[in-house]
Design an enzyme around this catalytic site. Sequence first.
Site, short mmCIF file in Angstrom:
data_model
loop_
_atom_site.label_atom_id
_atom_site.label_comp_id
_atom_site.label_asym_id
_atom_site.label_seq_id
_atom_site.Cartn_x
_atom_site.Cartn_y
_atom_site.Cartn_z
N ASP A 1 57.11 6.17 -28.48
CA ASP A 1 58.03 6.90 -29.36
C ASP A 1 59.23 7.49 -28.62
O ASP A 1 60.19 7.93 -29.25
CB ASP A 1 57.29 8.07 -30.04
CG ASP A 1 56.49 7.62 -31.25
OD1 ASP A 1 56.76 6.52 -31.78
OD2 ASP A 1 55.61 8.39 -31.68
N LYS B 1 59.74 14.20 -35.61
CA LYS B 1 60.11 13.01 -36.39
C LYS B 1 59.09 12.75 -37.48
O LYS B 1 57.94 13.22 -37.43
CB LYS B 1 60.24 11.77 -35.50
CG LYS B 1 58.98 11.36 -34.70
CD LYS B 1 57.96 10.50 -35.44
CE LYS B 1 56.77 10.09 -34.55
NZ LYS B 1 55.57 9.70 -35.28
N GLY C 1 51.21 13.96 -35.04
CA GLY C 1 51.86 12.80 -35.65
C GLY C 1 53.35 12.99 -35.80
O GLY C 1 54.04 12.16 -36.40
N LEU C 2 53.88 14.08 -35.23
CA LEU C 2 55.29 14.43 -35.40
C LEU C 2 56.11 14.13 -34.14
O LEU C 2 57.31 14.41 -34.10
CB LEU C 2 55.43 15.92 -35.76
CG LEU C 2 54.71 16.32 -37.05
CD1 LEU C 2 54.60 17.85 -37.16
CD2 LEU C 2 55.45 15.76 -38.27
N GLY C 3 55.46 13.58 -33.13
CA GLY C 3 56.20 13.12 -31.94
C GLY C 3 56.66 14.23 -31.00
O GLY C 3 57.56 14.00 -30.19
N GLY C 4 56.07 15.41 -31.09
CA GLY C 4 56.55 16.55 -30.31
C GLY C 4 56.62 16.28 -28.81
O GLY C 4 57.63 16.59 -28.17
N PRO D 1 54.13 21.17 -33.93
CA PRO D 1 52.68 21.06 -33.70
C PRO D 1 52.37 19.89 -32.77
O PRO D 1 52.92 18.80 -32.93
CB PRO D 1 52.11 20.80 -35.09
CG PRO D 1 53.13 21.36 -36.03
CD PRO D 1 54.47 21.20 -35.35
N SER E 1 59.26 13.70 -27.95
CA SER E 1 60.60 14.29 -28.12
C SER E 1 60.95 15.17 -26.93
O SER E 1 62.09 15.12 -26.42
CB SER E 1 60.63 15.10 -29.41
OG SER E 1 61.93 15.56 -29.68
#
Length: 289
Positions: free
Chosen positions: A139, A12, A103-106, A99, A109
């Site tokens: 998140d 995200k 900061g991408l919510g991996g 990654p 998710s």
Amino acid sequence: MPESLSAPSPAKLNLTLEVLSRRDDGYHELETVLQTLELAGAVTVTLDSDAPGVAATGPFADGVPVDGTNLALRAAAALAARTGRDISRLRIELEKRVPAAGGLGGGASDAATTLRLLQRAWNLPEPVLFAAAESVGSDESFFLAGGTAWATGRGERVRPLPPLPPAAVVLFVPGSTLERKTARLFAALDAQPFDPGGVSAMFARRPATPVTGWDVYNAFERVAFDVFPGLGKLFEALEERIGQPIHLAGAGPTLFWIGGEDGAERAVDAGAGLPCTTIRTRTAPSLWR
Ligand code: C5P
């Protein structure tokens, strides 16, 4: 072969992220508009496995915990506790293509996709999924919705928004992140005036025109360049080469460019020779709605 279920777990971006206040419980009150990306890992769950537990493979598997602290496993445990199920033979396989701690919510998710797969296996209603998601992190609830959504509270109160026109996205992922970086960034913001609010609400009401870096707002940009060593230099080099605004992804340290497909090539080229991994992707609609 025991039966397995699989689904993608997308990354995200926060298109807006306002931090309004510090709450008595130590969390911060947020207003944020989130958007899922095509870049995605994958989750496979096997309910009756001879090798229960978590396994992580793929390009970003390094450093992902596979013990009881893993967010996907915690989400499964939270759901099992709420529904009286047994997960002692549950195996969760994570294909890490997002990654970690970027900061991408991996991780969040992965947790949400795990909940969706268990929902399918156990035939569960929506509310118990959201309750489990919320108990794991801030998140996770967004990822149960996906697409474009507006989130408030500590990030767990999610309202889906109409889809935005597709946009190209280029991610610049620095090689290292920091321990407890989200908590550290929130703490750094405490030393400054908070956001007055209104940016996310305005974004949510905007006409469905293509998003560019000029539309993006992230409060963490006030402190991230002091917290992540070298990030300010990377940011300046990228912005100078691209000639358009770039932004911090969530609590970072990933940086991103967003815009029309015709600008993506230039953004990809800008990453060459800089200390980051460059990933071209685009915004994506929800997998679940
Ligand atoms: O909820 P999550 O586990 O993702 O958050 C990590 C940390 O970030 C929390 O322990 C808290 O310190 C901080 N946080 C916050 N306000 C939020 C979300 C997270 O202060 N809305």
